[in-house]
Design a protein around this motif. Structure first.
Motif, PDB file in Angstrom:
ATOM      1  N   ASP B  43       0.671  -1.078   0.059  1.00 35.35           N
ATOM      2  CA  ASP B  43      -0.009  -0.042  -0.135  1.00 35.35           C
ATOM      3  C   ASP B  43       0.851   1.322  -0.018  1.00 35.35           C
ATOM      4  O   ASP B  43       0.296   2.262   0.379  1.00 35.35           O
ATOM      5  CB  ASP B  43      -1.178  -0.195   1.078  1.00 35.35           C
ATOM      6  N   ASP B  45       1.972   2.936  -2.443  1.00 34.54           N
ATOM      7  CA  ASP B  45       1.805   3.695  -3.672  1.00 34.54           C
ATOM      8  C   ASP B  45       0.587   4.418  -3.455  1.00 34.54           C
ATOM      9  O   ASP B  45       0.121   5.260  -4.339  1.00 34.54           O
ATOM     10  CB  ASP B  45       1.987   3.014  -4.996  1.00 34.54           C
ATOM     11  N   GLY B  46      -0.202   4.061  -2.301  1.00 34.01           N
ATOM     12  CA  GLY B  46      -1.662   4.759  -2.203  1.00 34.01           C
ATOM     13  C   GLY B  46      -2.713   3.967  -2.942  1.00 34.01           C
ATOM     14  O   GLY B  46      -4.003   4.603  -2.848  1.00 34.01           O
ATOM     15  N   CYS B  47      -2.365   2.801  -3.756  1.00 37.08           N
ATOM     16  CA  CYS B  47      -3.617   2.164  -4.428  1.00 37.08           C
ATOM     17  C   CYS B  47      -4.320   1.305  -3.280  1.00 37.08           C
ATOM     18  O   CYS B  47      -3.694   0.779  -2.295  1.00 37.08           O
ATOM     19  CB  CYS B  47      -3.117   1.488  -5.352  1.00 37.08           C
ATOM     20  N   PRO B  48      -5.615   1.148  -3.607  1.00 39.29           N
ATOM     21  CA  PRO B  48      -6.352   0.163  -2.430  1.00 39.29           C
ATOM     22  C   PRO B  48      -5.786  -1.117  -2.618  1.00 39.29           C
ATOM     23  O   PRO B  48      -5.413  -1.535  -3.763  1.00 39.29           O
ATOM     24  CB  PRO B  48      -7.853   0.437  -2.910  1.00 39.29           C
ATOM     25  N   LEU B  63      -6.586   0.366   2.751  1.00 42.45           N
ATOM     26  CA  LEU B  63      -6.094   1.627   2.127  1.00 42.45           C
ATOM     27  C   LEU B  63      -5.392   2.478   3.254  1.00 42.45           C
ATOM     28  O   LEU B  63      -5.991   2.591   4.201  1.00 42.45           O
ATOM     29  CB  LEU B  63      -6.983   2.433   1.315  1.00 42.45           C
TER      30      LEU B  63
END
Lengths: 159, 148
Positions: B43, B45-48, B63
């Protein structure tokens, strides 16, 4: 397509980029501080606006343009927005553009003084100077984004 | 329906909550042997992060947004509306436990060379301390989903 320009506070570079995208400002010359101040949200946001996706308008290809303040989350926020679109089955519908890499120190200093410290009279002239310096860098980013969004619309039209 | 479990990290308490909810961990047993637990690379890179699905085809995602949970929650809910979806399609569920910022910090130090094992072990300890809280969060999530 939804084009979301995002910066630290959603008050300066992202608003300016969205305004340039929508041709709310002249592109061939530097804007005056008065012209920038006439833009919606420009140097007018508060702490409550962090995270709010604010509608700025619709461009000539029908793309909706938004601006957003995401604090120091950087490109993670681009991934968050596109990731949410992807899991909702709308991959390619959201284009998130981080404008922070086109922001200079005058903009950061002026923006912080005006918005965070509340010293508008002190911060705004510094911000104005910084924004004028960064103007063509931001315009370049907007032109690239504009082109990408246009290509995306054309591809959809072909399908 | 998609359920976003939003926490300081997506791979510690959010992951345990999802697995508790999906009955993939025995709630009476605090021995957590989950393959992705503490894998902060997932997580970063900020993607769910996809955590699993239940029988009703609800998909659970974790997230991690560090200190900015409320801000991210607001953005996701607004984006949901902008894309023409509603709470019936996507729910954001903030997962708040004691020590959540410590988990975030442990997630950060886990990225340092040679620190992954220590970071993961300390995070595991912290999650065990908050076990009851996570179980009650599971019940609360169940209630929220029933309302939808």
């Amino acid at each position: 397509m939804k084009v979301v320009y995002h910066c630290y506070g959603g008050s300066h570079s992202s608003v300016l980029a969205a305004a340039l995208h929508l041709r709310l400002l002249p592109r061939h010359r530097l804007p005056t501080l008065e012209e920038m101040m006439a833009l919606p949200y420009f140097d007018k946001t508060t702490d409550d606006d962090f995270g709010a996706i604010k509608f700025m308008g619709v461009d000539e290809y029908g793309n909706e343009v938004y601006c957003l303040g995401k604090k120091s989350l950087g490109d993670r926020y681009s991934n968050l927005l596109t990731g949410i679109a992807r899991i909702l089955g709308k991959e390619g519908e959201v284009m998130a553009v981080n404008t922070m890499n086109r922001v200079n120190w005058f903009m950061k200093l002026g923006g912080y003084t005006s918005r965070r410290m509340g010293l508008v009279a002190l911060g705004r002239p510094v911000l104005g100077r910084g924004t004028r310096q960064a103007f063509f860098d931001l315009l370049n980013l907007v032109e690239i984004t504009h082109l990408k969004s246009m290509q995306s619309v054309q591809q959809k039209g072909c399908h | 329906m998609k359920i976003i479990l939003l926490g300081t990290t997506g791979v510690h308490h959010c992951l345990v909550l999802a697995r508790l909810f999906l009955c993939r961990i025995d709630s009476s047993n605090k021995e957590i042997l989950l393959p992705d637990f503490g894998e902060t690379g997932l997580d970063r890179d900020g993607c769910p992060v996809y955590l699993g699905s239940d029988d009703a085809e609800n998909e659970f995602y974790g997230l991690g947004m560090g200190r900015h949970i409320d801000m991210a929650c607001k953005s996701i809910e607004q984006l949901r509306g902008i894309l023409g979806f509603s709470r019936e399609d996507l729910i954001v569920y903030p997962v708040r436990i004691r020590g959540e910022y410590l988990l975030f910090f442990l997630g950060k130090i886990s990225c340092w060379p040679g620190m992954q094992k220590l970071g993961r072990s300390l995070a595991l300890l912290l999650v065990r301390f908050q076990w009851q809280r996570l179980i009650s969060e599971t019940a609360r999530l169940q209630k929220v989903l029933k309302q939808e």
